[in-house]
Enzyme design. Structure first.
Site, mmCIF file in Angstrom:
data_model
loop_
_atom_site.group_PDB
_atom_site.id
_atom_site.type_symbol
_atom_site.label_atom_id
_atom_site.label_comp_id
_atom_site.label_asym_id
_atom_site.label_seq_id
_atom_site.Cartn_x
_atom_site.Cartn_y
_atom_site.Cartn_z
ATOM 1 N N GLY A 169 2.997 -0.679 -3.283
ATOM 2 C CA GLY A 169 3.176 -1.943 -2.579
ATOM 3 C C GLY A 169 4.556 -2.510 -2.827
ATOM 4 C CG ASP A 170 4.844 -6.704 -3.280
ATOM 5 O OD1 ASP A 170 4.001 -6.269 -4.098
ATOM 6 O OD2 ASP A 170 4.798 -7.849 -2.793
ATOM 7 C CD GLU A 171 2.207 -4.865 -8.587
ATOM 8 O OE1 GLU A 171 1.784 -3.747 -8.985
ATOM 9 O OE2 GLU A 171 1.615 -5.934 -8.826
#
Length: 489
Positions: free
Chosen positions: A402-404
Protein backbone atom coordinates in the site's frame (compact mmCIF):
# COMPACT_ATOMS: atom_id res chain seq x y z
CA UNK A 1 18.36 -41.31 -33.84
CA UNK A 2 20.12 -38.00 -33.09
CA UNK A 3 23.27 -38.59 -35.16
CA UNK A 4 25.22 -41.40 -36.81
CA UNK A 5 28.65 -42.02 -38.28
CA UNK A 6 28.45 -42.85 -41.12
CA UNK A 7 25.21 -40.84 -41.60
CA UNK A 8 23.50 -43.72 -43.47
CA UNK A 9 23.92 -46.12 -40.54
CA UNK A 10 20.84 -47.90 -39.18
CA UNK A 11 20.82 -49.48 -35.72
CA UNK A 12 20.34 -53.26 -35.57
CA UNK A 13 19.65 -53.15 -31.82
CA UNK A 14 16.86 -51.41 -29.97
CA UNK A 15 14.81 -51.33 -26.76
CA UNK A 16 14.40 -55.11 -26.67
CA UNK A 17 18.15 -55.82 -26.68
CA UNK A 18 19.79 -56.58 -23.28
CA UNK A 19 22.59 -54.09 -23.97
CA UNK A 20 20.01 -51.38 -24.60
CA UNK A 21 18.24 -52.19 -21.33
CA UNK A 22 21.57 -52.07 -19.49
CA UNK A 23 22.26 -48.58 -20.90
CA UNK A 24 18.75 -47.44 -19.97
CA UNK A 25 19.59 -48.52 -16.44
CA UNK A 26 22.55 -46.10 -16.43
CA UNK A 27 25.39 -48.58 -17.15
CA UNK A 28 27.40 -49.37 -20.26
CA UNK A 29 26.56 -52.69 -21.93
CA UNK A 30 27.44 -54.93 -24.87
CA UNK A 31 25.19 -56.78 -27.29
CA UNK A 32 25.21 -60.46 -28.26
CA UNK A 33 26.88 -61.43 -31.53
CA UNK A 34 24.64 -60.63 -34.50
CA UNK A 35 24.83 -60.90 -38.27
CA UNK A 36 24.25 -57.54 -39.94
CA UNK A 37 24.22 -57.55 -43.75
CA UNK A 38 26.34 -60.71 -43.79
CA UNK A 39 28.92 -59.37 -41.29
CA UNK A 40 29.22 -60.68 -37.73
CA UNK A 41 29.22 -57.73 -35.32
CA UNK A 42 28.83 -56.76 -31.68
CA UNK A 43 27.76 -53.40 -30.22
CA UNK A 44 28.67 -51.43 -27.08
CA UNK A 45 26.04 -49.14 -25.53
CA UNK A 46 26.99 -46.11 -23.39
CA UNK A 47 24.30 -44.00 -21.62
CA UNK A 48 24.36 -40.18 -21.63
CA UNK A 49 22.84 -39.07 -18.31
CA UNK A 50 20.91 -35.96 -17.28
CA UNK A 51 19.60 -35.55 -13.72
CA UNK A 52 20.51 -39.18 -13.03
CA UNK A 53 18.48 -40.53 -15.95
CA UNK A 54 19.67 -41.57 -19.44
CA UNK A 55 18.54 -39.13 -22.13
CA UNK A 56 20.53 -40.66 -24.98
CA UNK A 57 22.46 -43.84 -25.73
CA UNK A 58 25.69 -43.91 -27.72
CA UNK A 59 25.94 -47.17 -29.71
CA UNK A 60 29.30 -48.29 -31.14
CA UNK A 61 29.63 -51.38 -33.34
CA UNK A 62 32.51 -53.27 -34.90
CA UNK A 63 33.08 -56.07 -37.38
CA UNK A 64 34.28 -58.99 -35.26
CA UNK A 65 36.40 -60.54 -38.01
CA UNK A 66 38.19 -57.21 -38.60
CA UNK A 67 38.61 -56.40 -34.91
CA UNK A 68 42.10 -55.98 -33.40
CA UNK A 69 40.96 -58.46 -30.75
CA UNK A 70 40.41 -61.06 -33.45
CA UNK A 71 43.90 -60.40 -34.77
CA UNK A 72 45.27 -60.96 -31.26
CA UNK A 73 43.54 -64.32 -30.83
CA UNK A 74 44.40 -65.45 -34.36
CA UNK A 75 48.11 -65.08 -33.55
CA UNK A 76 48.26 -66.06 -29.86
CA UNK A 77 45.03 -67.89 -29.11
CA UNK A 78 46.41 -71.41 -29.74
CA UNK A 79 48.54 -71.20 -26.55
CA UNK A 80 51.24 -73.14 -28.41
CA UNK A 81 49.06 -76.15 -29.30
CA UNK A 82 49.06 -77.50 -32.84
CA UNK A 83 45.24 -77.53 -33.05
CA UNK A 84 42.59 -75.90 -30.87
CA UNK A 85 42.81 -72.76 -28.81
CA UNK A 86 40.96 -69.86 -27.17
CA UNK A 87 37.71 -68.21 -28.21
CA UNK A 88 35.64 -65.43 -26.66
CA UNK A 89 31.90 -66.14 -26.72
CA UNK A 90 28.90 -64.00 -25.74
CA UNK A 91 26.31 -64.90 -23.08
CA UNK A 92 24.56 -67.20 -25.57
CA UNK A 93 27.81 -69.10 -26.27
CA UNK A 94 28.24 -67.62 -29.77
CA UNK A 95 31.84 -66.95 -30.85
CA UNK A 96 32.91 -63.30 -30.96
CA UNK A 97 36.67 -63.81 -31.47
CA UNK A 98 38.62 -67.02 -31.95
CA UNK A 99 41.95 -68.63 -32.75
CA UNK A 100 40.04 -69.89 -35.82
CA UNK A 101 38.26 -66.97 -37.60
CA UNK A 102 35.84 -69.41 -39.23
CA UNK A 103 34.30 -70.09 -35.83
CA UNK A 104 33.04 -66.47 -35.49
CA UNK A 105 29.23 -66.53 -35.34
CA UNK A 106 29.08 -70.25 -34.47
CA UNK A 107 27.81 -71.46 -31.11
CA UNK A 108 30.46 -73.27 -29.07
CA UNK A 109 28.34 -73.85 -25.97
CA UNK A 110 24.74 -73.59 -24.85
CA UNK A 111 23.87 -70.89 -22.26
CA UNK A 112 22.92 -73.62 -19.77
CA UNK A 113 26.45 -75.07 -20.01
CA UNK A 114 27.96 -71.72 -19.01
CA UNK A 115 25.38 -70.35 -16.57
CA UNK A 116 26.91 -71.62 -13.31
CA UNK A 117 30.47 -70.43 -13.91
CA UNK A 118 31.87 -67.70 -11.64
CA UNK A 119 34.26 -64.89 -12.54
CA UNK A 120 37.82 -65.98 -11.80
CA UNK A 121 36.93 -69.68 -12.20
CA UNK A 122 37.92 -71.90 -15.14
CA UNK A 123 36.11 -75.22 -15.38
CA UNK A 124 35.95 -78.17 -17.76
CA UNK A 125 32.44 -78.46 -19.17
CA UNK A 126 30.80 -81.34 -21.00
CA UNK A 127 29.00 -80.24 -24.14
CA UNK A 128 26.29 -82.28 -25.79
CA UNK A 129 27.55 -83.70 -29.08
CA UNK A 130 31.13 -82.64 -28.37
CA UNK A 131 32.54 -85.76 -26.75
CA UNK A 132 35.55 -85.67 -29.05
CA UNK A 133 36.67 -82.29 -27.65
CA UNK A 134 37.97 -80.99 -24.34
CA UNK A 135 36.23 -77.68 -23.42
CA UNK A 136 37.29 -75.37 -20.59
CA UNK A 137 35.44 -72.07 -19.94
CA UNK A 138 35.83 -69.04 -17.69
CA UNK A 139 33.56 -65.94 -17.39
CA UNK A 140 34.84 -62.57 -18.66
CA UNK A 141 34.10 -59.70 -16.27
CA UNK A 142 34.76 -57.03 -18.95
CA UNK A 143 31.61 -57.97 -20.89
CA UNK A 144 28.85 -56.37 -18.83
CA UNK A 145 26.03 -58.32 -20.47
CA UNK A 146 27.91 -61.59 -20.15
CA UNK A 147 30.67 -63.40 -21.99
CA UNK A 148 33.16 -66.25 -21.60
CA UNK A 149 36.67 -67.26 -22.56
CA UNK A 150 36.55 -70.82 -23.93
CA UNK A 151 39.46 -73.18 -24.61
CA UNK A 152 38.62 -76.09 -26.90
CA UNK A 153 40.83 -78.88 -28.31
CA UNK A 154 40.33 -82.36 -29.73
CA UNK A 155 40.73 -85.06 -27.07
CA UNK A 156 43.55 -86.96 -28.87
CA UNK A 157 45.61 -83.79 -29.21
CA UNK A 158 44.97 -82.80 -25.61
CA UNK A 159 46.23 -86.12 -24.19
CA UNK A 160 48.84 -86.80 -26.85
CA UNK A 161 51.76 -86.12 -24.52
CA UNK A 162 50.41 -87.89 -21.43
CA UNK A 163 53.20 -90.21 -20.26
CA UNK A 164 52.78 -90.66 -16.55
CA UNK A 165 49.11 -91.45 -16.02
CA UNK A 166 46.73 -89.33 -13.95
CA UNK A 167 49.43 -87.03 -12.52
CA UNK A 168 50.52 -85.79 -15.93
CA UNK A 169 46.91 -85.51 -17.03
CA UNK A 170 46.07 -83.34 -14.01
CA UNK A 171 49.16 -81.23 -14.65
CA UNK A 172 48.07 -80.65 -18.23
CA UNK A 173 44.60 -79.66 -17.11
CA UNK A 174 46.07 -77.26 -14.56
CA UNK A 175 48.29 -75.71 -17.23
CA UNK A 176 45.30 -75.14 -19.51
CA UNK A 177 43.24 -73.70 -16.64
CA UNK A 178 46.07 -71.28 -15.86
CA UNK A 179 46.37 -70.39 -19.52
CA UNK A 180 42.63 -69.72 -19.67
CA UNK A 181 42.78 -67.38 -16.69
CA UNK A 182 45.82 -65.57 -18.04
CA UNK A 183 44.07 -65.47 -21.39
CA UNK A 184 41.58 -63.01 -19.93
CA UNK A 185 44.20 -60.39 -20.66
CA UNK A 186 43.57 -61.00 -24.36
CA UNK A 187 40.41 -58.95 -23.94
CA UNK A 188 42.49 -56.01 -22.79
CA UNK A 189 44.26 -56.29 -26.12
CA UNK A 190 40.88 -56.10 -27.77
CA UNK A 191 39.87 -53.00 -25.86
CA UNK A 192 43.21 -51.21 -26.05
CA UNK A 193 43.64 -51.84 -29.76
CA UNK A 194 40.03 -50.78 -30.44
CA UNK A 195 40.20 -47.51 -28.49
CA UNK A 196 41.65 -45.49 -31.37
CA UNK A 197 39.05 -46.85 -33.74
CA UNK A 198 36.03 -46.66 -31.46
CA UNK A 199 36.93 -43.34 -29.91
CA UNK A 200 36.82 -41.76 -33.34
CA UNK A 201 33.28 -43.04 -33.78
CA UNK A 202 32.33 -41.96 -30.28
CA UNK A 203 33.68 -38.47 -30.84
CA UNK A 204 31.85 -38.18 -34.17
CA UNK A 205 28.58 -38.84 -32.35
CA UNK A 206 29.24 -36.71 -29.28
CA UNK A 207 30.36 -33.73 -31.35
CA UNK A 208 26.79 -33.57 -32.71
CA UNK A 209 25.27 -33.26 -29.23
CA UNK A 210 24.12 -29.87 -27.93
CA UNK A 211 25.29 -30.68 -24.39
CA UNK A 212 28.97 -30.49 -23.60
CA UNK A 213 30.36 -34.00 -23.09
CA UNK A 214 33.65 -34.29 -21.18
CA UNK A 215 35.77 -37.35 -20.41
CA UNK A 216 38.32 -37.24 -17.60
CA UNK A 217 40.86 -39.63 -16.18
CA UNK A 218 40.76 -40.74 -12.55
CA UNK A 219 43.09 -37.85 -11.69
CA UNK A 220 40.61 -35.31 -13.08
CA UNK A 221 42.60 -34.48 -16.22
CA UNK A 222 40.43 -33.81 -19.28
CA UNK A 223 40.93 -36.35 -22.09
CA UNK A 224 38.01 -35.43 -24.34
CA UNK A 225 35.66 -32.45 -24.82
CA UNK A 226 32.89 -32.35 -27.39
CA UNK A 227 32.71 -29.50 -29.88
CA UNK A 228 29.66 -28.02 -28.11
CA UNK A 229 32.20 -26.37 -25.78
CA UNK A 230 33.14 -23.94 -28.54
CA UNK A 231 29.50 -22.89 -28.97
CA UNK A 232 28.61 -22.64 -25.28
CA UNK A 233 31.90 -21.54 -23.71
CA UNK A 234 33.55 -19.69 -26.60
CA UNK A 235 36.79 -21.69 -26.56
CA UNK A 236 37.89 -24.55 -28.86
CA UNK A 237 37.42 -28.02 -27.40
CA UNK A 238 41.12 -28.78 -27.85
CA UNK A 239 42.05 -25.99 -25.42
CA UNK A 240 40.63 -28.03 -22.52
CA UNK A 241 42.62 -31.21 -23.12
CA UNK A 242 45.08 -32.04 -20.37
CA UNK A 243 43.63 -29.49 -17.92
CA UNK A 244 42.23 -30.46 -14.54
CA UNK A 245 38.44 -30.52 -14.51
CA UNK A 246 38.09 -28.01 -11.62
CA UNK A 247 40.21 -25.54 -13.62
CA UNK A 248 37.47 -25.12 -16.23
CA UNK A 249 34.90 -24.17 -13.60
CA UNK A 250 34.18 -20.62 -12.56
CA UNK A 251 36.59 -19.99 -9.62
CA UNK A 252 33.81 -19.92 -7.01
CA UNK A 253 32.59 -23.37 -8.16
CA UNK A 254 35.96 -25.13 -8.61
CA UNK A 255 35.77 -26.87 -5.22
CA UNK A 256 32.21 -28.03 -5.97
CA UNK A 257 33.31 -29.58 -9.25
CA UNK A 258 36.31 -31.30 -7.63
CA UNK A 259 34.11 -32.83 -4.93
CA UNK A 260 31.57 -33.88 -7.58
CA UNK A 261 34.23 -35.72 -9.60
CA UNK A 262 35.39 -37.49 -6.44
CA UNK A 263 31.81 -38.66 -5.72
CA UNK A 264 31.47 -39.96 -9.27
CA UNK A 265 34.70 -41.96 -8.95
CA UNK A 266 33.61 -43.40 -5.59
CA UNK A 267 29.93 -44.17 -6.32
CA UNK A 268 29.99 -44.75 -10.09
CA UNK A 269 27.48 -41.97 -10.79
CA UNK A 270 26.94 -38.45 -9.52
CA UNK A 271 24.94 -35.31 -10.33
CA UNK A 272 25.33 -31.65 -9.45
CA UNK A 273 23.06 -28.71 -10.24
CA UNK A 274 23.73 -25.05 -10.84
CA UNK A 275 27.46 -25.12 -11.53
CA UNK A 276 29.21 -22.36 -13.44
CA UNK A 277 31.78 -23.13 -16.14
CA UNK A 278 34.11 -20.33 -17.25
CA UNK A 279 33.67 -18.83 -20.70
CA UNK A 280 35.94 -16.77 -22.90
CA UNK A 281 36.30 -13.24 -21.59
CA UNK A 282 36.12 -14.13 -17.87
CA UNK A 283 32.38 -14.80 -17.98
CA UNK A 284 30.47 -17.94 -17.06
CA UNK A 285 27.43 -20.05 -17.96
CA UNK A 286 25.30 -22.25 -15.73
CA UNK A 287 25.12 -26.03 -16.12
CA UNK A 288 23.63 -29.14 -14.57
CA UNK A 289 26.23 -31.92 -14.77
CA UNK A 290 25.79 -35.70 -14.69
CA UNK A 291 28.71 -38.14 -14.43
CA UNK A 292 29.10 -41.88 -14.93
CA UNK A 293 32.28 -43.83 -14.24
CA UNK A 294 33.27 -45.69 -17.44
CA UNK A 295 36.90 -46.32 -16.61
CA UNK A 296 36.26 -50.02 -17.19
CA UNK A 297 35.06 -49.28 -20.73
CA UNK A 298 38.16 -48.48 -22.76
CA UNK A 299 36.05 -46.92 -25.52
CA UNK A 300 35.79 -44.09 -22.97
CA UNK A 301 38.43 -45.10 -20.39
CA UNK A 302 37.39 -42.43 -17.95
CA UNK A 303 34.57 -40.63 -16.18
CA UNK A 304 32.03 -39.30 -18.67
CA UNK A 305 30.32 -36.01 -17.83
CA UNK A 306 27.28 -34.55 -19.58
CA UNK A 307 26.99 -30.78 -19.05
CA UNK A 308 23.50 -29.45 -19.78
CA UNK A 309 23.32 -25.67 -20.14
CA UNK A 310 20.53 -24.20 -17.97
CA UNK A 311 20.83 -20.49 -18.76
CA UNK A 312 17.13 -20.06 -19.50
CA UNK A 313 16.11 -21.97 -16.39
CA UNK A 314 18.58 -20.01 -14.29
CA UNK A 315 17.25 -16.71 -15.62
CA UNK A 316 13.72 -17.84 -14.77
CA UNK A 317 14.81 -18.93 -11.28
CA UNK A 318 16.56 -15.61 -10.70
CA UNK A 319 13.51 -13.73 -11.93
CA UNK A 320 11.17 -15.72 -9.69
CA UNK A 321 13.51 -15.25 -6.74
CA UNK A 322 13.64 -11.51 -7.42
CA UNK A 323 9.86 -11.32 -7.68
CA UNK A 324 9.46 -13.21 -4.41
CA UNK A 325 11.49 -10.62 -2.51
CA UNK A 326 10.83 -7.38 -4.38
CA UNK A 327 7.85 -5.13 -4.87
CA UNK A 328 6.60 -5.32 -8.46
CA UNK A 329 5.62 -1.64 -8.60
CA UNK A 330 8.66 0.11 -7.12
CA UNK A 331 11.35 -2.57 -7.44
CA UNK A 332 12.16 -2.10 -3.74
CA UNK A 333 12.63 -5.06 -1.36
CA UNK A 334 9.24 -6.22 -0.11
CA UNK A 335 7.94 -7.27 3.30
CA UNK A 336 9.43 -10.79 2.93
CA UNK A 337 12.93 -9.47 2.31
CA UNK A 338 12.47 -6.90 5.10
CA UNK A 339 11.72 -9.77 7.50
CA UNK A 340 14.65 -11.80 6.21
CA UNK A 341 17.09 -8.93 6.79
CA UNK A 342 15.79 -8.53 10.31
CA UNK A 343 16.39 -12.26 10.83
CA UNK A 344 19.98 -11.78 9.69
CA UNK A 345 20.38 -9.00 12.25
CA UNK A 346 18.87 -11.19 14.96
CA UNK A 347 21.35 -14.00 14.17
CA UNK A 348 24.40 -11.76 14.60
CA UNK A 349 26.15 -11.87 17.96
CA UNK A 350 26.35 -9.35 19.39
CA UNK A 351 23.36 -7.75 17.65
CA UNK A 352 24.66 -4.57 15.99
CA UNK A 353 23.18 -1.14 16.68
CA UNK A 354 20.47 -0.40 14.13
CA UNK A 355 17.29 1.60 13.67
CA UNK A 356 13.97 1.01 11.93
CA UNK A 357 11.97 3.81 10.30
CA UNK A 358 8.29 3.22 9.52
CA UNK A 359 6.91 5.56 6.83
CA UNK A 360 3.23 6.04 6.09
CA UNK A 361 2.10 8.43 3.34
CA UNK A 362 -0.52 10.90 4.58
CA UNK A 363 -3.90 10.99 2.79
CA UNK A 364 -2.53 9.07 -0.19
CA UNK A 365 -6.02 7.76 -0.90
CA UNK A 366 -7.02 11.21 -2.14
CA UNK A 367 -4.39 10.97 -4.89
CA UNK A 368 -6.01 7.78 -6.20
CA UNK A 369 -9.49 9.24 -5.87
CA UNK A 370 -8.58 12.51 -7.62
CA UNK A 371 -6.15 11.44 -10.34
CA UNK A 372 -6.78 7.70 -10.70
CA UNK A 373 -4.86 4.59 -9.70
CA UNK A 374 -2.34 4.89 -12.56
CA UNK A 375 -1.33 8.30 -11.23
CA UNK A 376 -1.19 6.85 -7.70
CA UNK A 377 1.12 4.06 -8.89
CA UNK A 378 3.43 6.63 -10.52
CA UNK A 379 3.58 8.61 -7.27
CA UNK A 380 4.53 5.45 -5.36
CA UNK A 381 7.28 4.63 -7.87
CA UNK A 382 8.75 8.12 -7.62
CA UNK A 383 8.62 8.18 -3.82
CA UNK A 384 10.25 4.72 -3.68
CA UNK A 385 13.14 5.98 -5.83
CA UNK A 386 13.48 9.10 -3.66
CA UNK A 387 13.60 7.05 -0.46
CA UNK A 388 16.28 4.82 -1.91
CA UNK A 389 18.33 7.81 -3.02
CA UNK A 390 18.13 9.52 0.37
CA UNK A 391 19.82 6.66 2.26
CA UNK A 392 23.23 5.01 1.92
CA UNK A 393 24.41 1.70 0.54
CA UNK A 394 24.14 0.18 4.02
CA UNK A 395 20.47 1.12 4.42
CA UNK A 396 17.62 -1.17 3.32
CA UNK A 397 14.57 0.66 1.95
CA UNK A 398 11.49 -1.57 1.63
CA UNK A 399 7.89 -1.19 0.53
CA UNK A 400 5.71 -3.08 2.97
CA UNK A 401 2.55 -2.67 0.91
CA UNK A 402 0.00 0.00 0.00
CA UNK A 403 1.39 3.39 1.04
CA UNK A 404 3.68 2.00 3.76
CA UNK A 405 7.47 1.89 3.53
CA UNK A 406 10.23 0.95 5.98
CA UNK A 407 13.95 1.62 6.26
CA UNK A 408 16.54 -0.41 8.19
CA UNK A 409 19.51 1.75 9.14
CA UNK A 410 22.57 -0.34 9.92
CA UNK A 411 25.35 0.65 12.32
CA UNK A 412 23.62 3.85 13.41
CA UNK A 413 22.83 6.00 16.42
CA UNK A 414 19.94 8.26 17.42
CA UNK A 415 21.35 11.39 15.77
CA UNK A 416 21.81 9.73 12.40
CA UNK A 417 18.43 8.01 12.56
CA UNK A 418 16.63 11.33 13.05
CA UNK A 419 18.78 13.04 10.42
CA UNK A 420 17.82 10.37 7.87
CA UNK A 421 14.14 10.69 8.84
CA UNK A 422 14.29 14.44 8.21
CA UNK A 423 15.89 13.91 4.80
CA UNK A 424 13.24 11.37 3.88
CA UNK A 425 10.39 13.72 4.83
CA UNK A 426 11.97 16.51 2.80
CA UNK A 427 12.43 14.22 -0.18
CA UNK A 428 8.84 12.95 -0.06
CA UNK A 429 7.35 16.45 0.14
CA UNK A 430 8.93 17.66 -3.10
CA UNK A 431 6.23 18.18 -5.77
CA UNK A 432 5.65 15.30 -8.21
CA UNK A 433 4.51 15.85 -11.78
CA UNK A 434 1.79 13.37 -12.73
CA UNK A 435 -0.25 13.56 -15.93
CA UNK A 436 0.73 17.19 -16.39
CA UNK A 437 -0.23 18.15 -12.86
CA UNK A 438 1.83 18.85 -9.76
CA UNK A 439 1.06 16.57 -6.81
CA UNK A 440 2.41 16.98 -3.28
CA UNK A 441 2.44 14.11 -0.81
CA UNK A 442 3.30 14.22 2.90
CA UNK A 443 4.31 11.40 5.24
CA UNK A 444 4.62 10.44 8.88
CA UNK A 445 7.69 8.53 10.13
CA UNK A 446 8.13 6.45 13.26
CA UNK A 447 11.69 5.93 14.48
CA UNK A 448 12.92 3.18 16.82
CA UNK A 449 16.52 2.54 17.77
CA UNK A 450 18.20 -0.62 19.08
CA UNK A 451 21.06 0.50 21.29
CA UNK A 452 21.44 -2.66 23.38
CA UNK A 453 23.41 -5.61 22.03
CA UNK A 454 20.57 -7.96 22.96
CA UNK A 455 17.74 -5.86 21.53
CA UNK A 456 15.34 -8.16 19.60
CA UNK A 457 14.79 -6.85 16.05
CA UNK A 458 11.10 -7.72 16.28
CA UNK A 459 10.72 -5.40 19.27
CA UNK A 460 12.44 -2.57 17.38
CA UNK A 461 9.98 -2.99 14.51
CA UNK A 462 6.99 -2.89 16.86
CA UNK A 463 8.35 0.27 18.50
CA UNK A 464 8.83 1.96 15.13
CA UNK A 465 5.25 1.10 14.18
CA UNK A 466 4.01 2.44 17.51
CA UNK A 467 6.04 5.66 17.11
CA UNK A 468 4.54 6.20 13.65
CA UNK A 469 0.96 5.95 14.98
CA UNK A 470 1.78 8.31 17.82
CA UNK A 471 3.09 10.84 15.30
CA UNK A 472 -0.14 10.58 13.29
CA UNK A 473 -2.19 11.16 16.41
CA UNK A 474 -0.05 14.24 17.08
CA UNK A 475 -0.93 15.76 13.74
CA UNK A 476 0.80 13.84 10.88
CA UNK A 477 3.52 15.27 8.58
CA UNK A 478 6.23 14.69 11.13
CA UNK A 479 8.54 12.10 12.64
CA UNK A 480 8.32 10.67 16.13
CA UNK A 481 10.71 8.51 18.07
CA UNK A 482 10.12 5.67 20.47
CA UNK A 483 12.48 5.09 23.39
CA UNK A 484 15.50 2.91 22.50
CA UNK A 485 14.80 -0.80 22.58
CA UNK A 486 17.03 -2.61 25.08
CA UNK A 487 16.42 -6.29 25.47
CA UNK A 488 12.62 -6.09 25.62
CA UNK A 489 10.79 -9.19 24.38
Amino acid sequence: MLAAEPPSLTLPIGPGDPAWQTARGGRAGNSPVMNVDGVWRDYATVPVLREGRPVAIVVMGESLRDSPSQANLATSGTLGFVVGGLSVVDSAGTVMFSWNPDLIGHRLAAPADLANLRVGEARKIDLAGAGDRITIASPVADLLNGGYLVFQQPVPAFYRDIRSGQLTRDSSLLAVVGAALVGLTVLNGRREAAIRREQGRLQALLHNAHDIVIATGADGSVTFVSSAAALLLGLPASSYLGRQLPDIAYPDDAATLAEFLHRAAEAGTAAVRDVRLSTAGSGHRWFDIEAIDLRDRPEVAGILLTCHEIGERRLLQDELRYQAFHDALTGLPNRALFARRLDVLAAERPTPAFAVLFIDLDRFKSVNDTYGHDAGDEVLRIIGARLQGAGTGQDAVCRLGGDEFAVILGDTDSARAHDVADRLLESIRRPISVAGRSVTVDATIGVALAESQDAPPGAVVRNADLAMYRAKEAGRVRQAACVPTAGQP
